[in-house]
Design a protein around this motif. Sequence first.
Motif, PDB file in Angstrom:
ATOM      1  N   CYS A   1       0.843  -1.204   0.000  1.00 14.68           N
ATOM      2  CA  CYS A   1       0.000   0.000   0.000  1.00 14.68           C
ATOM      3  C   CYS A   1       0.872   1.246   0.000  1.00 14.68           C
ATOM      4  CB  CYS A   1      -0.903   0.008   1.232  1.00 14.68           C
ATOM      5  SG  CYS A   1      -2.058  -1.358   1.289  1.00 14.68           S
ATOM      6  N   GLN A   2       0.660   2.122  -0.966  1.00  9.69           N
ATOM      7  CA  GLN A   2       1.356   3.398  -1.056  1.00  9.69           C
ATOM      8  C   GLN A   2       0.478   4.458  -0.417  1.00  9.69           C
ATOM      9  OE1 GLN A   2       4.928   2.702  -2.549  1.00  9.69           O
ATOM     10  NE2 GLN A   2       4.327   4.796  -2.496  1.00  9.69           N
ATOM     11  N   MET A   3       0.988   5.110   0.604  1.00 10.90           N
ATOM     12  CA  MET A   3       0.250   6.206   1.208  1.00 10.90           C
ATOM     13  C   MET A   3       1.232   7.192   1.808  1.00 10.90           C
ATOM     14  SD  MET A   3      -1.330   4.351   4.637  1.00 10.90           S
ATOM     15  CE  MET A   3      -1.571   5.828   5.614  1.00 10.90           C
ATOM     16  N   ARG A   4       0.752   8.376   2.065  1.00 14.47           N
ATOM     17  CA  ARG A   4       1.586   9.422   2.665  1.00 14.47           C
ATOM     18  C   ARG A   4       1.009   9.725   4.034  1.00 14.47           C
ATOM     19  NH1 ARG A   4       1.354  15.171   2.594  1.00 14.47           N
ATOM     20  NH2 ARG A   4       3.414  16.035   3.019  1.00 14.47           N
ATOM     21  N   SER A   5       1.620   9.166   5.063  1.00 13.46           N
ATOM     22  CA  SER A   5       1.151   9.421   6.423  1.00 13.46           C
ATOM     23  C   SER A   5       1.432  10.866   6.814  1.00 13.46           C
ATOM     24  CB  SER A   5       1.827   8.486   7.414  1.00 13.46           C
ATOM     25  OG  SER A   5       1.454   7.157   7.170  1.00 13.46           O
ATOM     26  N   THR A   6       0.545  11.399   7.642  1.00 18.46           N
ATOM     27  CA  THR A   6       0.654  12.783   8.103  1.00 18.46           C
ATOM     28  C   THR A   6       0.416  12.813   9.607  1.00 18.46           C
ATOM     29  OG1 THR A   6      -1.711  13.230   7.869  1.00 18.46           O
ATOM     30  CG2 THR A   6      -0.348  13.559   5.894  1.00 18.46           C
ATOM     31  N   GLY A   7       0.200  13.985  10.146  1.00 21.87           N
ATOM     32  CA  GLY A   7      -0.124  14.158  11.554  1.00 21.87           C
ATOM     33  C   GLY A   7      -1.575  13.870  11.872  1.00 21.87           C
TER      34      GLY A   7
ATOM     35  N   ASN B   1      -5.031   8.876   8.553  1.00 19.59           N
ATOM     36  CA  ASN B   1      -4.060   7.873   8.105  1.00 19.59           C
ATOM     37  C   ASN B   1      -4.662   6.471   8.207  1.00 19.59           C
ATOM     38  OD1 ASN B   1      -2.125   9.897   7.773  1.00 19.59           O
ATOM     39  ND2 ASN B   1      -1.271   9.576   9.800  1.00 19.59           N
ATOM     40  N   LEU B   2      -5.313   6.185   9.331  1.00 15.12           N
ATOM     41  CA  LEU B   2      -5.888   4.846   9.516  1.00 15.12           C
ATOM     42  C   LEU B   2      -7.048   4.599   8.554  1.00 15.12           C
ATOM     43  CD1 LEU B   2      -5.679   4.438  13.383  1.00 15.12           C
ATOM     44  CD2 LEU B   2      -4.172   3.477  11.618  1.00 15.12           C
ATOM     45  N   ARG B   3      -7.850   5.622   8.288  1.00 16.07           N
ATOM     46  CA  ARG B   3      -8.933   5.475   7.293  1.00 16.07           C
ATOM     47  C   ARG B   3      -8.357   5.157   5.921  1.00 16.07           C
ATOM     48  NH1 ARG B   3     -11.192   9.773   9.958  1.00 16.07           N
ATOM     49  NH2 ARG B   3     -10.391  11.254   8.455  1.00 16.07           N
ATOM     50  N   GLN B   4      -7.314   5.901   5.539  1.00 10.12           N
ATOM     51  CA  GLN B   4      -6.684   5.675   4.236  1.00 10.12           C
ATOM     52  C   GLN B   4      -6.068   4.281   4.169  1.00 10.12           C
ATOM     53  OE1 GLN B   4      -3.329   8.200   3.275  1.00 10.12           O
ATOM     54  NE2 GLN B   4      -3.530   7.759   1.097  1.00 10.12           N
TER      55      GLN B   4
ATOM     56  N   THR C   1       2.599   4.066   9.529  1.00  9.27           N
ATOM     57  CA  THR C   1       1.249   4.009   8.972  1.00  9.27           C
ATOM     58  C   THR C   1       0.272   4.884   9.753  1.00  9.27           C
ATOM     59  OG1 THR C   1       1.532   1.798   8.039  1.00  9.27           O
ATOM     60  CG2 THR C   1      -0.718   2.475   8.510  1.00  9.27           C
ATOM     61  N   ASN C   2       0.347   4.851  11.068  1.00 10.16           N
ATOM     62  CA  ASN C   2      -0.672   5.554  11.854  1.00 10.16           C
ATOM     63  C   ASN C   2      -0.374   7.025  12.111  1.00 10.16           C
ATOM     64  OD1 ASN C   2       1.422   4.956  13.702  1.00 10.16           O
ATOM     65  ND2 ASN C   2       0.000   4.980  15.416  1.00 10.16           N
TER      66      ASN C   2
ATOM     67  N   ASP D   1      -1.863  -3.766  22.150  1.00 13.28           N
ATOM     68  CA  ASP D   1      -3.295  -4.046  22.270  1.00 13.28           C
ATOM     69  C   ASP D   1      -4.138  -2.804  22.046  1.00 13.28           C
ATOM     70  OD1 ASP D   1      -2.911  -6.773  22.907  1.00 13.28           O
ATOM     71  OD2 ASP D   1      -2.412  -6.221  24.962  1.00 13.28           O
ATOM     72  N   GLY D   2      -3.521  -1.740  21.566  1.00 10.99           N
ATOM     73  CA  GLY D   2      -4.223  -0.479  21.356  1.00 10.99           C
ATOM     74  C   GLY D   2      -5.034  -0.452  20.076  1.00 10.99           C
ATOM     75  N   PRO D   3      -5.661   0.688  19.793  1.00 11.62           N
ATOM     76  CA  PRO D   3      -6.590   0.802  18.661  1.00 11.62           C
ATOM     77  C   PRO D   3      -5.990   0.511  17.286  1.00 11.62           C
ATOM     78  CG  PRO D   3      -6.428   2.896  19.855  1.00 11.62           C
ATOM     79  CD  PRO D   3      -5.593   1.909  20.581  1.00 11.62           C
ATOM     80  N   THR D   4      -4.735   0.895  17.054  1.00 10.48           N
ATOM     81  CA  THR D   4      -4.141   0.651  15.732  1.00 10.48           C
ATOM     82  C   THR D   4      -3.985  -0.844  15.478  1.00 10.48           C
ATOM     83  OG1 THR D   4      -3.016   2.794  15.693  1.00 10.48           O
ATOM     84  CG2 THR D   4      -2.121   1.056  14.273  1.00 10.48           C
TER      85      THR D   4
END
Length: 116
Positions: free
Chosen positions: A8-14, A19-22, A44-45, A61-64
């Motif tokens: 997956c190619q994506m550009r993570s940001t702040g 980011n997680l939706r993408q 990623t996150n 065990d967190g949300p990500t």
Amino acid sequence: MRLLAAACQMRSTGDGAGNLRQAEELVRAAAARGATFVATPENTNYLGPHGEKVRLAETLDGPTCLLFSRLARELSIHLLLGSFNEKSPAEGCCFNTSVLFGPDGSRLAVYRKIHL
């Protein structure tokens, strides 16, 4: 046995939620095209200032990780979370951690990256 891998190619940001939706959209698209192994990029996150990265760091065990575990299980794929910011016991630090999830959503491997 047939294996189709997707990166997956994506550009993570702040924007962690964005980011997680993408990432989820990209993973779902890859699986819909037949990929049985899908990998997301490093950070990623979240990708932003170090202090904020440490503040937002999560456990395994967190949300990500829960999101990626659920996706792997739902889509019956091997899913590599390229890395996320994992909490560290050291003050002012966090780990840059990769996690591999199996088709049943189980955590198969964890690697805390080592940097100079």
